[in-house]
Design an enzyme around this catalytic site. Sequence first.
Site, PDB file in Angstrom:
ATOM      1  N   GLU A   1       0.980  -1.155   0.093  1.00  0.00           N
ATOM      2  CA  GLU A   1      -0.023   0.050   0.017  1.00  0.00           C
ATOM      3  C   GLU A   1       1.056   1.359  -0.022  1.00  0.00           C
ATOM      4  O   GLU A   1       0.353   2.218  -0.612  1.00  0.00           O
ATOM      5  CB  GLU A   1      -1.001   0.144   1.122  1.00  0.00           C
ATOM      6  CG  GLU A   1      -1.986  -1.147   1.356  1.00  0.00           C
ATOM      7  CD  GLU A   1      -2.905  -1.127   0.081  1.00  0.00           C
ATOM      8  OE1 GLU A   1      -3.049  -0.061  -0.498  1.00  0.00           O
ATOM      9  OE2 GLU A   1      -3.337  -2.114  -0.219  1.00  0.00           O
TER      10      GLU A   1
ATOM     11  N   SER B   1     -56.842  -5.746  36.155  1.00  0.00           N
ATOM     12  CA  SER B   1     -57.103  -5.723  37.658  1.00  0.00           C
ATOM     13  C   SER B   1     -55.741  -5.762  38.247  1.00  0.00           C
ATOM     14  O   SER B   1     -55.870  -5.666  39.395  1.00  0.00           O
ATOM     15  CB  SER B   1     -57.936  -6.907  37.809  1.00  0.00           C
ATOM     16  OG  SER B   1     -59.171  -6.917  37.669  1.00  0.00           O
TER      17      SER B   1
END
Length: 658
Positions: free
Chosen positions: A80, A349
Amino acid sequence: MQMQRLRHIGFIILGIALLFGLFLLYLYLKPLPPPDLPMPSKIYDDQGKLIGQMQAGAQSEFVPLHRLPKHLIQATLAAEDESFYHHFGFSVRGIARAIWTNIKAGRITQGASTITQQLARNLYLTQDRTWSRKIKEAILTLQLELHYNKDQILEMYLNKINYGNGAYGVGKAARLYLGKDASKLNLAESTFLVGIPRGPALYSPYHHFERTKKRQQHILALMVEDHMITQSQAHEAAEVVIALTKPKKTTEMRAYYFRDYVLQRLVHKYGLEPEYVQSGGLHIYTTLNQQLQKQAETAVQRHLSSADSLQGALLSVDPHTGEIKAMVGGKDYRKSQFNRIFAKRQPGSTFKSILYLHALQQGYTPSTQIMSRPTSFAYEGGVYQPANFQNHYPNRMINLREAIARSDNIYAVTTLFQVGINSVIDLAQRLGMKSPLQPTPSLALGSYAVTPYELTEVYSTIANYGVHHDLTGIKRVVDANGEELLREHSKGTPTVSPAHSFVLTRLLTSVFEPGGTAYRVRQLFDQPAAGKTGSTDWDGWITGYTPNLTTTVWVGYDQNRKLPHIKTRAAQYIWGDYMDQASKRQKQRLFPVPAGVKSVRIDPETGFLATPFCPHSTQEYYVAGTEPHQTCPLHPVPSSTSPSQKPWWRRIFEWKLW
């Protein structure tokens, strides 16, 4: 004249140099955005064991430069940017070589980007080829060179670059393709991997293995050319057989709903950026118990058919700390990421426990009796006419224990009017309920929507004998450098006396006894537990607790679709199944009796102290001072009489016994 011209040129050059120097100083002083390194944050359970990564699908593993083999670093430089350590972000030699190569080819075949330029592009920019992007790239390249040394830049590059198939960074690439740590790569493996980033799809080892091998040979030749290795070493490396690991099927991390909850909490409560939470390399230590989570997910999936659109949610916490131990926000995260733990639904409830806790504070006792029959209640808004389930009424006086066990609506609404609506709302808020509640008679029956998260917090407070803890799923967070960012401290706040909480707990145990609305749970779970069921036309609920664990389960449909009553039972089956598995490794415990509680035997028919002549008696708990003192009037102890006044047959019977 010549000297004057040279002097002018010198001033111009000096001015340009000065401007460039000032520009470099500006770039040095201007902070760079935080590097977006591929470091997914990790999430851990309550034992410190890894659960998974915060970012779904992320595959990366940060490896420090000093742990990487020398030949891997050399191969990267050869492939690279061979002059990486000798330039300041831009390679004149590389640019010249690329221009000459492209001229010979008659087209653009080679770029000249240095490692620093590639890093700038990968960290901060897109891959488009516009002039504006190139200018930004050049500026960022200079900034990277000014802010970091060469080793730091190379380290970031090797941990950021794309190696294909979802692997970012050489650490993850080594594990994905070769099944080993990057620090243990040999020359052949290093050069094989280094060739992939030039074209992750083009050189994918899984799809183009031979092409990747040719790329490897090219890199080996470059290393020989740069005197990094010998020709013999290159030849040996090229002959090494690369043993690829088979692509692994990605397994989903458990507790995805919980992971989303942790993300949202860190963002909204602590102001952290979502990207930082997901990809900042954080170590997030949570309260989740992986074993309980697995059991929770299994229970939800076992009792909710995949063919039906019926959904469910489960939240389980330690009531003594408020720590979340299991969270299931739906039956299949892949199909729906909506977390129903935070969906507002009518609690039915299950809200009655709050009402009755306040009633106990106002002087109610387990023996308090109210007539249960069809009743109309007049109030400022009109007339309210509640109904019991399937219009079933005892048409007699019932006590608080029976009202809770059978979930009697008439008893509940009567109680609400007697103790005061606003004071019930106030208690609900102190217990942990944050959703808005309106002062209407239907409040007693849970008509105002709340979340399973809130309801679990309320019941955990009751289970913890009135000490309230905010629920939490996070213990602490450590950043990528090992510094602690935050730690959650849970400080309990007393809201209700232990005595009142315990008496309510004892009453709530009747829900699981014969005649109770959750008696079917006993088919699956037989340990001491207290809780309450709830149902509406759209929802099925059960929330309850043991001395160690509080769990809420909800079932229903996401859309406004009515829920057949028979399907509400799925909540109880899920709850019982999960609690049975969760409690197997815990020692069975009874609810401890706190100070301020009095236990007496009563006649359940009258609520008074039982006598030896009562046909039935039961042990009942009262807040001290509210227990009955009068003996049962229906079964009194006969007044004492002399032996001569007793019938002759009774005296003979007693004599024989003596």
